[in-house]
Design an enzyme around this catalytic site. Structure first.
Site, PDB file in Angstrom:
ATOM      1  N   ARG A 124       1.007  -1.058   0.079  1.00  9.83           N
ATOM      2  CA  ARG A 124      -0.251  -0.064  -0.043  1.00  9.83           C
ATOM      3  C   ARG A 124       0.936   1.215  -0.039  1.00  9.83           C
ATOM      4  O   ARG A 124       2.175   1.251   0.191  1.00  9.83           O
ATOM      5  CB  ARG A 124      -0.811  -0.137   1.242  1.00  9.83           C
ATOM      6  CG  ARG A 124      -2.054  -0.746   1.041  1.00  9.83           C
ATOM      7  CD  ARG A 124      -2.858  -1.066   2.325  1.00  9.83           C
ATOM      8  NE  ARG A 124      -1.847  -1.659   3.510  1.00  9.83           N
ATOM      9  CZ  ARG A 124      -2.511  -1.903   4.724  1.00  9.83           C
ATOM     10  NH1 ARG A 124      -3.630  -1.464   4.976  1.00  9.83           N
ATOM     11  NH2 ARG A 124      -1.699  -2.625   5.563  1.00  9.83           N
ATOM     12  N   LYS A 174       2.098   1.841   7.492  1.00 12.64           N
ATOM     13  CA  LYS A 174       2.502   1.154   8.387  1.00 12.64           C
ATOM     14  C   LYS A 174       3.328   1.491   9.526  1.00 12.64           C
ATOM     15  O   LYS A 174       3.781   2.683   9.031  1.00 12.64           O
ATOM     16  CB  LYS A 174       3.302  -0.427   7.645  1.00 12.64           C
ATOM     17  CG  LYS A 174       2.255  -1.201   7.048  1.00 12.64           C
ATOM     18  CD  LYS A 174       0.842  -1.708   7.890  1.00 12.64           C
ATOM     19  CE  LYS A 174       1.108  -2.760   8.955  1.00 12.64           C
ATOM     20  NZ  LYS A 174      -0.181  -3.340   9.382  1.00 12.64           N
ATOM     21  N   TYR A 184      -0.397   4.012  10.872  1.00 10.63           N
ATOM     22  CA  TYR A 184      -0.557   3.089  11.761  1.00 10.63           C
ATOM     23  C   TYR A 184       0.386   2.578  12.562  1.00 10.63           C
ATOM     24  O   TYR A 184       1.279   2.162  12.089  1.00 10.63           O
ATOM     25  CB  TYR A 184      -1.235   1.824  10.994  1.00 10.63           C
ATOM     26  CG  TYR A 184      -2.487   1.889  10.030  1.00 10.63           C
ATOM     27  CD1 TYR A 184      -3.543   2.600  10.251  1.00 10.63           C
ATOM     28  CD2 TYR A 184      -2.705   1.282   8.813  1.00 10.63           C
ATOM     29  CE1 TYR A 184      -4.934   2.537   9.769  1.00 10.63           C
ATOM     30  CE2 TYR A 184      -3.703   1.254   8.181  1.00 10.63           C
ATOM     31  CZ  TYR A 184      -4.751   2.052   8.686  1.00 10.63           C
ATOM     32  OH  TYR A 184      -6.032   2.100   7.829  1.00 10.63           O
ATOM     33  N   HIS A 199       0.169   1.216  15.952  1.00  9.73           N
ATOM     34  CA  HIS A 199       0.121  -0.063  16.648  1.00  9.73           C
ATOM     35  C   HIS A 199       0.979  -0.023  17.963  1.00  9.73           C
ATOM     36  O   HIS A 199       1.637  -1.049  18.101  1.00  9.73           O
ATOM     37  CB  HIS A 199       0.458  -1.370  15.934  1.00  9.73           C
ATOM     38  CG  HIS A 199      -0.768  -1.307  14.688  1.00  9.73           C
ATOM     39  ND1 HIS A 199      -2.111  -1.648  14.888  1.00  9.73           N
ATOM     40  CD2 HIS A 199      -0.722  -1.325  13.502  1.00  9.73           C
ATOM     41  CE1 HIS A 199      -2.749  -1.561  14.048  1.00  9.73           C
ATOM     42  NE2 HIS A 199      -1.935  -1.404  12.862  1.00  9.73           N
ATOM     43  N   GLU A 257      -5.102   4.294  13.350  1.00  9.39           N
ATOM     44  CA  GLU A 257      -6.110   3.414  13.679  1.00  9.39           C
ATOM     45  C   GLU A 257      -6.818   3.518  14.883  1.00  9.39           C
ATOM     46  O   GLU A 257      -7.823   3.085  15.132  1.00  9.39           O
ATOM     47  CB  GLU A 257      -5.227   1.992  13.800  1.00  9.39           C
ATOM     48  CG  GLU A 257      -4.443   1.879  15.266  1.00  9.39           C
ATOM     49  CD  GLU A 257      -2.980   2.362  15.094  1.00  9.39           C
ATOM     50  OE1 GLU A 257      -2.552   3.126  14.042  1.00  9.39           O
ATOM     51  OE2 GLU A 257      -2.237   1.963  15.756  1.00  9.39           O
ATOM     52  N   ASP A 272      -4.432 -12.335  16.590  1.00  7.94           N
ATOM     53  CA  ASP A 272      -3.932 -11.960  17.832  1.00  7.94           C
ATOM     54  C   ASP A 272      -2.917 -13.362  18.278  1.00  7.94           C
ATOM     55  O   ASP A 272      -3.690 -14.345  18.506  1.00  7.94           O
ATOM     56  CB  ASP A 272      -4.983 -11.667  18.989  1.00  7.94           C
ATOM     57  CG  ASP A 272      -5.699 -10.319  18.537  1.00  7.94           C
ATOM     58  OD1 ASP A 272      -5.003  -9.408  18.264  1.00  7.94           O
ATOM     59  OD2 ASP A 272      -6.863 -10.442  18.389  1.00  7.94           O
TER      60      ASP A 272
HETATM   61  N1  LIG Z   1      -5.146  -9.396   9.556  1.00  3.76           N
HETATM   62  C1  LIG Z   1      -5.532  -8.238   8.821  1.00  3.76           C
HETATM   63  O1  LIG Z   1      -5.005  -7.717   8.048  1.00  3.76           O
HETATM   64  C2  LIG Z   1      -6.590  -7.420   9.662  1.00  3.76           C
HETATM   65  C3  LIG Z   1      -6.937  -6.145   9.003  1.00  3.76           C
HETATM   66  C4  LIG Z   1      -7.959  -5.731   9.596  1.00  3.76           C
HETATM   67  C5  LIG Z   1      -8.215  -5.827  10.857  1.00  3.76           C
HETATM   68  N2  LIG Z   1      -7.628  -6.984  11.584  1.00  3.76           N
HETATM   69  C6  LIG Z   1      -8.366  -7.360  13.023  1.00  3.76           C
HETATM   70  O2  LIG Z   1      -9.521  -7.735  12.709  1.00  3.76           O
HETATM   71  C7  LIG Z   1      -9.998  -7.778  14.143  1.00  3.76           C
HETATM   72  C8  LIG Z   1     -11.503  -7.608  14.293  1.00  3.76           C
HETATM   73  O3  LIG Z   1     -11.619  -6.126  13.557  1.00  3.76           O
HETATM   74  P1  LIG Z   1     -12.798  -5.155  13.295  1.00  3.76           P
HETATM   75  O4  LIG Z   1     -12.579  -4.229  12.779  1.00  3.76           O
HETATM   76  O5  LIG Z   1     -13.848  -6.224  12.657  1.00  3.76           O
HETATM   77  O6  LIG Z   1     -13.274  -4.988  14.874  1.00  3.76           O
HETATM   78  P2  LIG Z   1     -14.882  -4.566  15.286  1.00  3.76           P
HETATM   79  O7  LIG Z   1     -14.708  -3.862  16.550  1.00  3.76           O
HETATM   80  O8  LIG Z   1     -15.620  -4.064  14.133  1.00  3.76           O
HETATM   81  O9  LIG Z   1     -15.694  -5.991  15.512  1.00  3.76           O
HETATM   82  C9  LIG Z   1     -15.406  -7.038  16.407  1.00  3.76           C
HETATM   83  C10 LIG Z   1     -16.798  -7.465  16.872  1.00  3.76           C
HETATM   84  O10 LIG Z   1     -16.454  -8.544  17.848  1.00  3.76           O
HETATM   85  C11 LIG Z   1     -17.322  -8.856  18.734  1.00  3.76           C
HETATM   86  N3  LIG Z   1     -16.933  -9.640  19.929  1.00  3.76           N
HETATM   87  C12 LIG Z   1     -16.337  -9.376  20.936  1.00  3.76           C
HETATM   88  N4  LIG Z   1     -16.021 -10.494  21.680  1.00  3.76           N
HETATM   89  C13 LIG Z   1     -16.746 -11.130  20.945  1.00  3.76           C
HETATM   90  C14 LIG Z   1     -16.998 -12.993  21.324  1.00  3.76           C
HETATM   91  N5  LIG Z   1     -16.385 -13.244  22.461  1.00  3.76           N
HETATM   92  N6  LIG Z   1     -17.681 -13.812  20.515  1.00  3.76           N
HETATM   93  C15 LIG Z   1     -18.177 -12.885  19.354  1.00  3.76           C
HETATM   94  N7  LIG Z   1     -18.036 -11.572  19.111  1.00  3.76           N
HETATM   95  C16 LIG Z   1     -17.297 -11.129  19.881  1.00  3.76           C
HETATM   96  C17 LIG Z   1     -17.820  -7.306  18.920  1.00  3.76           C
HETATM   97  O11 LIG Z   1     -19.063  -7.264  19.424  1.00  3.76           O
HETATM   98  C18 LIG Z   1     -17.583  -6.563  17.604  1.00  3.76           C
HETATM   99  O12 LIG Z   1     -18.912  -6.669  16.899  1.00  3.76           O
HETATM  100  C19 LIG Z   1      -9.223  -6.974  14.929  1.00  3.76           C
HETATM  101  O13 LIG Z   1      -8.324  -7.488  15.908  1.00  3.76           O
HETATM  102  C20 LIG Z   1      -8.394  -6.300  13.941  1.00  3.76           C
HETATM  103  O14 LIG Z   1      -7.047  -5.709  14.136  1.00  3.76           O
HETATM  104  C21 LIG Z   1      -7.028  -7.721  10.907  1.00  3.76           C
END
Ligand SMILES: NC(=O)c1ccc[n+]([C@@H]2O[C@H](COP(=O)([O-])OP(=O)(O)OC[C@H]3O[C@@H](n4cnc5c(N)ncnc54)[C@H](O)[C@@H]3O)[C@@H](O)[C@H]2O)c1
Length: 375
Positions: A15, A75, A94, A96, A118, A272
């Site tokens: 990006r 990043k 970002y 972090h 972020e 995570d």
């Molecule tokens: N791998 C990647 O490239 C990448 C990219 C973007 C985001 N992410 C990660 O994805 C994750 C989610 O991001 P998001 O933006 O969707 O977050 P978000 O806050 O929009 O959504 C998270 C959801 O999880 C729910 N939740 C919390 N505890 C729960 C449980 N025990 N059971 C079920 N649901 C539960 C919450 O109510 C919420 O609706 C974050 O950790 C973010 O850092 C990863």
């Protein structure tokens, strides 16, 4: 103000923080934009396009870092870039910080103002972190596409197309978390004709998701029993939970993997390490998968980079108003005027202003609301 953009140097990060259209916006506001040659190539933007938009193209990254007042990137700052961080350089990226203590210390030692994109907030309850939402949707979609790839026998999978194919039951995709990433995954999985189950703890979130998604998506409260059920018969489990960094338990334990179907897989978009999925450790686009208890795990931590052109366009458009405000008003006034920008302030004048990171590291937190009163 002199605004600088360098080529991202993180592994497989394609990006770029700015697209040519945004360069024109900075120029229209009276700023100069310095871009390292080749910075946009990973996203399909050529140097000539930036130059035509009015950017000053610079051969070496260090000349951009050293010349500008605002360094605007995607990043986190990596060790080879630490030497460029200085007190009078505003950094927006970002960061972090709670995952990168060394980087945070570099920002604190330099005494520079840094803003974690972020952590910038918005008033929209469904897009509380707008610069996370945009990438989350792409990550969820990319996670589902990765499952489509690894489900193929030629890629070591069980030989199924994640689609409603005549003669076979529709594949079951269980998504934990109905946030931005979960919704992205659900949108694709449901449109492919899969049987999709979503789980969340928040009923309002699930009601909203139900209104947006088709009838082949069902919703359950995310209890231990619901997760155990889904583990048994799902072809793909997609973890999209926002996991508190300090939490020690898990939603899916190593033992649970033994209850999954042969060939089933876990796509951990949240990735995570030891988080909601005990056996998760983050991976890279170069080496994206590994097996635990015979179950494939995909946990690439920068999925949107695979869709770099879409991601760069979204990133540049969504972050532009904040970067422009800083360039137009200067950092102090921009922070004073905008509570949402202030929520992203990570360091200022050697003080750690992001509460979550300060708590995680057990160091003193400087409240930005108090800081601005002194200005
Ligand atoms: N791998 C990647 O490239 C990448 C990219 C973007 C985001 N992410 C990660 O994805 C994750 C989610 O991001 P998001 O933006 O969707 O977050 P978000 O806050 O929009 O959504 C998270 C959801 O999880 C729910 N939740 C919390 N505890 C729960 C449980 N025990 N059971 C079920 N649901 C539960 C919450 O109510 C919420 O609706 C974050 O950790 C973010 O850092 C990863």
């Amino acid at each position: 103000m002199k605004v600088g953009i360098v080529k991202e140097i993180k592994n497989n990060e394609n990006r770029v923080a700015i697209i040519p259209a945004s360069v024109k916006e900075f120029l229209a506001h009276g700023h100069e934009v310095y871009i390292e040659c080749g910075a946009g190539l990973g996203s399909g933007f050529r140097d000539e396009e930036y130059a035509a938009a009015g950017a000053i193209m610079v051969e070496k990254a260090e000349d951009v870092w050293n010349k500008v007042d605002l360094l605007y990137k995607v990043k986190e700052i990596l060790p080879s870039e630490y030497k460029y961080v200085r007190k009078d350089l505003i950094i927006m990226t970002y960061i972090h910080s709670n995952a990168h203590r060394e980087e945070t210390q570099v920002l604190l030692d330099a005494g520079c103002p840094s803003i974690a994109l972020e952590d910038i907030t918005s008033d929209n309850p469904h897009r509380r972190f707008p610069l996370v939402a945009n990438m989350g949707e792409l990550a969820g979609k990319g996670g589902f596409l990765a499952a489509c790839y690894y489900a193929q026998s030629v890629h070591g999978g069980p030989g199924i197309l994640l689609n409603n194919v005549i003669g076979s039951d529709a594949p079951i995709i269980s998504i934990i978390g109905c946030g931005y990433t979960g919704m992205g995954a659900a949108e694709l999985a449901s449109s492919f004709g899969c049987t999709v189950r979503m789980m969340d703890l928040n009923f309002e979130t699930m009601e909203r998701a139900q209104g947006l998604l088709p009838d082949n998506v069902s919703f359950r409260y995310s209890s231990r029993a619901a997760i155990e059920d889904c583990l048994k018969d799902s072809d793909v489990i997609i973890n999209c939970v926002l996991w508190p960094k300090t939490r020690k338990d898990h939603l899916i334990y190593r033992e649970d993997l033994k209850t999954m179907k042969p060939g089933a897989m876990i796509i951990d978009v949240s990735c995570d390490d030891g988080g909601a999925v005990e056996t998760c450790h983050s991976t890279t686009h170069d080496d994206p998968v590994y097996y635990e208890e015979g179950i494939l795990h995909y946990a690439v931590d920068n999925i949107p980079s695979a869709f770099s052109k879409n991601a760069s366009v979204r990133f540049s458009c969504d972050s532009l108003p904040f970067a422009l405000a800083v360039a137009d008003k200067g950092i102090k006034q921009a922070l004073k005027d905008d509570k949402h920008l202030r929520d992203g302030l990570t360091t200022f004048d050697g003080k750690l202003t992001l509460r979550e990171t300060a708590e995680k590291f057990g160091v003193e937190w400087a409240n930005p609301e108090e800081l601005i009163k002194e200005w």
